[in-house]
Scaffold this motif. Structure first.
Motif, PDB file in Angstrom:
ATOM      1  N   ASP A   9      31.251-102.817  55.434  1.00  0.00           N
ATOM      2  CA  ASP A   9      31.236-101.819  54.369  1.00  0.00           C
ATOM      3  C   ASP A   9      29.925-101.041  54.266  1.00  0.00           C
ATOM      4  N   ALA A  10      29.031-101.190  55.255  1.00  0.00           N
ATOM      5  CA  ALA A  10      27.706-100.569  55.159  1.00  0.00           C
ATOM      6  C   ALA A  10      27.314 -99.877  56.462  1.00  0.00           C
ATOM      7  N   LEU A  11      26.729 -98.680  56.308  1.00  0.00           N
ATOM      8  CA  LEU A  11      26.293 -97.875  57.449  1.00  0.00           C
ATOM      9  C   LEU A  11      24.829 -97.481  57.299  1.00  0.00           C
ATOM     10  N   LEU A  68      13.372 -91.014  58.219  1.00  0.00           N
ATOM     11  CA  LEU A  68      14.066 -91.469  57.022  1.00  0.00           C
ATOM     12  C   LEU A  68      15.539 -91.702  57.335  1.00  0.00           C
ATOM     13  N   TYR A  69      16.048 -92.872  56.924  1.00  0.00           N
ATOM     14  CA  TYR A  69      17.441 -93.240  57.169  1.00  0.00           C
ATOM     15  C   TYR A  69      18.067 -93.744  55.879  1.00  0.00           C
ATOM     16  N   GLY A  70      19.304 -93.348  55.641  1.00  0.00           N
ATOM     17  CA  GLY A  70      20.007 -93.776  54.448  1.00  0.00           C
ATOM     18  C   GLY A  70      20.887 -94.985  54.716  1.00  0.00           C
ATOM     19  N   LEU A  71      21.138 -95.723  53.641  1.00  0.00           N
ATOM     20  CA  LEU A  71      22.072 -96.849  53.666  1.00  0.00           C
ATOM     21  C   LEU A  71      23.257 -96.477  52.788  1.00  0.00           C
ATOM     22  N   TRP A  72      24.440 -96.460  53.390  1.00  0.00           N
ATOM     23  CA  TRP A  72      25.662 -96.152  52.661  1.00  0.00           C
ATOM     24  C   TRP A  72      26.487 -97.420  52.538  1.00  0.00           C
ATOM     25  N   LEU A  73      26.874 -97.741  51.330  1.00  0.00           N
ATOM     26  CA  LEU A  73      27.707 -98.894  51.044  1.00  0.00           C
ATOM     27  C   LEU A  73      29.020 -98.376  50.483  1.00  0.00           C
ATOM     28  N   ASP A  74      30.122 -98.691  51.151  1.00  0.00           N
ATOM     29  CA  ASP A  74      31.438 -98.172  50.755  1.00  0.00           C
ATOM     30  C   ASP A  74      31.410 -96.662  50.556  1.00  0.00           C
ATOM     31  N   GLY A  75      30.690 -95.963  51.425  1.00  0.00           N
ATOM     32  CA  GLY A  75      30.652 -94.499  51.404  1.00  0.00           C
ATOM     33  C   GLY A  75      29.676 -93.877  50.420  1.00  0.00           C
ATOM     34  N   THR A  76      28.923 -94.689  49.689  1.00  0.00           N
ATOM     35  CA  THR A  76      27.973 -94.182  48.701  1.00  0.00           C
ATOM     36  C   THR A  76      26.548 -94.478  49.153  1.00  0.00           C
ATOM     37  N   TRP A  98      13.883 -98.804  50.128  1.00  0.00           N
ATOM     38  CA  TRP A  98      14.194 -98.731  48.705  1.00  0.00           C
ATOM     39  C   TRP A  98      15.690 -98.958  48.552  1.00  0.00           C
ATOM     40  N   LEU A  99      16.084 -99.508  47.418  1.00  0.00           N
ATOM     41  CA  LEU A  99      17.502 -99.749  47.116  1.00  0.00           C
ATOM     42  C   LEU A  99      17.742 -99.576  45.635  1.00  0.00           C
ATOM     43  N   GLU A 100      18.916 -99.108  45.309  1.00  0.00           N
ATOM     44  CA  GLU A 100      19.307 -99.139  43.904  1.00  0.00           C
ATOM     45  C   GLU A 100      19.802-100.548  43.587  1.00  0.00           C
ATOM     46  N   PRO A 101      19.792-100.952  42.332  1.00  0.00           N
ATOM     47  CA  PRO A 101      20.112-102.338  41.969  1.00  0.00           C
ATOM     48  C   PRO A 101      21.457-102.843  42.492  1.00  0.00           C
ATOM     49  N   ALA A 102      22.485-102.014  42.493  1.00  0.00           N
ATOM     50  CA  ALA A 102      23.816-102.464  42.903  1.00  0.00           C
ATOM     51  C   ALA A 102      23.880-102.892  44.363  1.00  0.00           C
ATOM     52  N   ALA A 103      22.911-102.483  45.176  1.00  0.00           N
ATOM     53  CA  ALA A 103      22.947-102.787  46.608  1.00  0.00           C
ATOM     54  C   ALA A 103      22.056-103.961  46.996  1.00  0.00           C
ATOM     55  N   GLU A 104      21.312-104.501  46.063  1.00  0.00           N
ATOM     56  CA  GLU A 104      20.389-105.585  46.385  1.00  0.00           C
ATOM     57  C   GLU A 104      21.131-106.890  46.700  1.00  0.00           C
ATOM     58  N   GLY A 105      20.470-107.727  47.493  1.00  0.00           N
ATOM     59  CA  GLY A 105      21.003-109.059  47.779  1.00  0.00           C
ATOM     60  C   GLY A 105      22.105-109.100  48.805  1.00  0.00           C
ATOM     61  N   ARG A 106      22.271-108.051  49.581  1.00  0.00           N
ATOM     62  CA  ARG A 106      23.341-107.986  50.575  1.00  0.00           C
ATOM     63  C   ARG A 106      22.827-108.025  52.010  1.00  0.00           C
ATOM     64  N   GLY A 107      21.507-108.084  52.179  1.00  0.00           N
ATOM     65  CA  GLY A 107      20.917-108.123  53.514  1.00  0.00           C
ATOM     66  C   GLY A 107      20.833-106.787  54.215  1.00  0.00           C
ATOM     67  N   LEU A 108      21.120-105.697  53.503  1.00  0.00           N
ATOM     68  CA  LEU A 108      21.144-104.377  54.136  1.00  0.00           C
ATOM     69  C   LEU A 108      19.773-103.955  54.649  1.00  0.00           C
ATOM     70  N   VAL A 109      18.741-104.160  53.856  1.00  0.00           N
ATOM     71  CA  VAL A 109      17.403-103.718  54.256  1.00  0.00           C
ATOM     72  C   VAL A 109      16.927-104.506  55.468  1.00  0.00           C
ATOM     73  N   THR A 110      17.107-105.805  55.468  1.00  0.00           N
ATOM     74  CA  THR A 110      16.655-106.613  56.605  1.00  0.00           C
ATOM     75  C   THR A 110      17.374-106.190  57.880  1.00  0.00           C
TER      76      THR A 110
END
Length: 183
Positions: A9-11, A68-76, A98-110
């Motif tokens: 669910d993440a790009l 600069l690269y974006g992280l999209w979770l479920d298209g957002t 950087w992450l907004e609160p709803a995306a934290e704790g999912r391992g996306l940044v690592t």
């Protein structure tokens, strides 16, 4: 344009000037959460401010600098990762996130930073990557640790925010350490 899946669910994909409206909307959700941890020039207001930030990174990328690269979770768009500094001639870079609160704790940044480190060390031949964070930013320090980085030092009272001064940690990983960490 490329898009790399980080999970189902993440790009991860480039964050460019044409994303200004989406970036501004994202910053409206993230601004107060990330403000203590990122540079003041990054936390802009409105579409024009977002476009300005994206343009600065595009210009630096055109000069083989920051990216600069974006992280999209479920298209957002929910955050991103970046090379805040990139110096191929000197063989080093600095990563940030950087992450907004709803995306934290999912391992996306690592995961996303792992992609950036693989590219920097393998494709571009860099030798050193750094991670800078406020010493009281435990989540950021944890990412550096998960990336196999070593805490090299602390710049005392370096980070100014809200009229106060905070210590800044400097983490780093060298190319051979990264290769060993990835095995």
């Amino acid at each position: 344009m490329f898009s790399l899946p980080l999970r189902d669910d993440a790009l991860l994909r480039p964050l460019e000037t044409w994303h200004a409206t989406e970036f501004a909307t994202h910053l409206d959700r993230a601004r107060e959460h990330i403000r203590p941890w990122v540079g003041p020039g990054f936390v802009t207001e409105g579409v024009d401010g977002a476009r300005g930030t994206l343009r600065r990174y595009a210009e630096r990328q055109a000069a083989d600098g920051a990216r600069l690269y974006g992280l999209w979770l479920d298209g957002t768009l929910v955050g991103g990762v970046m090379f805040t500094e990139f110096d191929a001639a000197a063989g080093w870079c600095e990563l940030g996130c950087w992450l907004e609160p709803a995306a934290e704790g999912r391992g996306l940044v690592t995961r996303a930073c792992g992609v950036l480190l693989d590219w920097a060390f393998t494709d571009r031949g860099l030798h050193r990557a750094e991670w800078h964070c406020r010493a009281d930013n435990e989540r950021s320090a944890a990412v550096a640790e998960r990336l196999g980085m070593t805490l090299e030092g602390v710049r005392r009272q370096f980070w100014r925010y809200g009229g106060e001064r905070y210590d800044k940690q400097i983490w780093a990983v060298l190319a051979p350490e990264w290769r060993a960490h990835r095995r």
